[in-house]
Motif scaffolding. Structure first.
Motif, short mmCIF file in Angstrom:
data_model
loop_
_atom_site.label_atom_id
_atom_site.label_comp_id
_atom_site.label_asym_id
_atom_site.label_seq_id
_atom_site.Cartn_x
_atom_site.Cartn_y
_atom_site.Cartn_z
N LEU A 43 0.81 -1.21 0.00
CA LEU A 43 0.00 0.00 0.00
C LEU A 43 0.85 1.26 0.00
O LEU A 43 0.36 2.32 -0.39
CB LEU A 43 -0.94 0.02 1.21
CG LEU A 43 -2.29 -0.67 1.03
CD1 LEU A 43 -2.14 -2.15 0.69
CD2 LEU A 43 -3.14 -0.50 2.29
N LEU A 194 -5.56 -6.55 -3.20
CA LEU A 194 -6.27 -5.31 -3.53
C LEU A 194 -7.69 -5.29 -2.94
O LEU A 194 -8.19 -4.24 -2.57
CB LEU A 194 -6.34 -5.12 -5.04
CG LEU A 194 -5.05 -4.65 -5.71
CD1 LEU A 194 -5.18 -4.75 -7.23
CD2 LEU A 194 -4.69 -3.23 -5.31
N MET A 197 -7.43 -3.87 0.49
CA MET A 197 -7.19 -2.43 0.45
C MET A 197 -8.48 -1.68 0.11
O MET A 197 -8.81 -0.66 0.73
CB MET A 197 -6.11 -2.12 -0.57
CG MET A 197 -5.82 -0.64 -0.74
SD MET A 197 -4.59 -0.37 -2.04
CE MET A 197 -4.72 1.40 -2.25
N CYS A 260 0.10 2.73 -6.85
CA CYS A 260 -0.99 2.21 -6.02
C CYS A 260 -1.89 3.38 -5.61
O CYS A 260 -1.40 4.45 -5.27
CB CYS A 260 -0.37 1.52 -4.80
SG CYS A 260 -1.52 1.03 -3.53
N GLY A 262 -5.85 4.39 -3.55
CA GLY A 262 -7.08 4.02 -2.86
C GLY A 262 -8.09 5.14 -2.89
O GLY A 262 -7.75 6.31 -2.74
N ALA A 284 -9.43 0.08 -5.05
CA ALA A 284 -7.98 -0.05 -4.95
C ALA A 284 -7.43 -0.34 -6.33
O ALA A 284 -7.94 -1.23 -7.03
CB ALA A 284 -7.61 -1.17 -3.98
#
Length: 345
Positions: A43, A194, A197, A260, A262, A284
């Protein structure tokens, strides 16, 4: 062909970037996917909102952190003066100093700030680090726990033990399915599928209207702080800041290094239009080769395919969505194309 974003010049495909994504309901149910939604992903800085929740738990109201403080803890900021001033004020309130920080200095993420530093022959220290807000907050947590400032960055320190538990709680991923590595700023960073996340971000969004437990109340504070102070989360001309500024209090978005990202979207007409009567959703995204510009474009494409926000809202972020490639004299020489569709599960 795999799910991907392509850049091309004329009729020539220049680069291909594989995309993985999970879109999850706050219950943990996978709603949509791109590529491999179970891909284990570090993450990196996308873990910061959860780390901020852990800081709040550790501090237990020992320090009167403001919403701007919480936004900076959750930030990968541009080292603008307001960011460094806020970090310095936090250190002063905690009773610590820059020498206690276990992150190093680095060139800023902002080209404008970098030019200024070069002109002034300025050497950045830890307070200039894009993660300085998180480090200042963790120093506060370490002090409140009575654990001292030394080694607050190591996994066995009480502050990091709280972080580990909170990340597991919010993501719903147990310790056996989570790995940890050292991030660029010298703190532990979690790796998880994922789906986990995305669940974490969905639960942040859900907490805004459904906060019962103490942890959910802290998650609500962090979500609202990021929405209220997007300028602290990134900075001038940064995607995180422009995304949240444009969408208002509908969502939060946070970058993690190496491709990455979110997103947490609170319950709204947008989520209900997806057939979800209640609950927030989380997204994610991971770009396989770590390209950040392609990451932002893919995030916008997913938001567009899911019809999150108005068409006008999405159009105002078009430069992030389908960036044009220009040469040194400003002529458009290439385009970015999205070669994937979110698949309903």
């Amino acid at each position: 062909m795999p799910d991907r974003v392509q850049t091309s010049r004329g009729d020539v495909t220049e680069s291909t970037h594989l995309v993985h994504a999970a879109v999850v309901h706050s219950s943990g149910r996978l709603l949509y996917s791109v590529g491999t939604p179970t891909r284990t992903t570090l993450l990196r800085s996308a873990a910061k909102p959860a780390q901020t929740v852990a800081i709040l738990e550790a501090c237990n109201d020992t320090f009167a952190f403001t919403a701007a403080d919480l936004a900076l803890m959750s930030a990968s900021h541009s080292s603008e003066p307001r960011h460094m001033q806020r970090a310095a004020a936090m250190l002063n309130a905690i009773g610590s100093s820059e020498s206690d920080m276990r992150c190093g200095g680095h060139p800023p993420l902002s080209m404008a700030v970098n030019r200024d530093w070069i002109k002034r022959d300025f050497t950045p220290g830890p307070i200039c680090n894009n993660c300085s807000g998180k480090h200042a907050g963790m120093l506060g947590g370490a002090k409140a726990l009575g654990a001292g400032f030394a080694d607050y960055h190591l996994q066995q320190h009480p502050m990091q033990i709280v972080v580990k538990r909170v990340v597991e709680d919010i993501s719903g991923v147990d310790a056996g399915n989570m790995e940890w590595a050292v991030d660029g700023c010298n703190l532990p960073a979690p790796a998880m599928p994922l789906i986990g996340m995305a669940t974490m971000y969905a639960r942040f969004a859900d907490a805004t209207g459904n906060a019962r437990s103490g942890q959910e109340q802290r998650m609500k504070r962090v979500f609202e702080a990021m929405c209220a102070h997007p300028e602290m989360v990134g900075g001038e001309k940064r995607f995180c800041t422009e995304l949240m500024s444009t969408y208002g209090n509908l969502l939060i978005g946070k970058l993690g290094a190496d491709g990455c990202y979110g997103v947490g979207i609170r319950e709204s007409e947008c989520t209900r239009s997806l057939g979800l009567p209640t609950g927030g959703i989380g997204i994610a995204v991971k770009i396989e080769d770590g390209n950040i510009d392609i990451l932002y474009a893919a995030v916008m494409e997913i938001l567009t395919q899911l019809k999150i926000g108005s068409e006008e809202t999405r159009k105002s972020l078009q430069n992030w969505h389908t960036p044009l490639i220009r040469n040194t004299v400003g002529i458009i020489t290439g385009v970015t194309s999205h070669m994937f569709s979110v698949r309903k599960m």
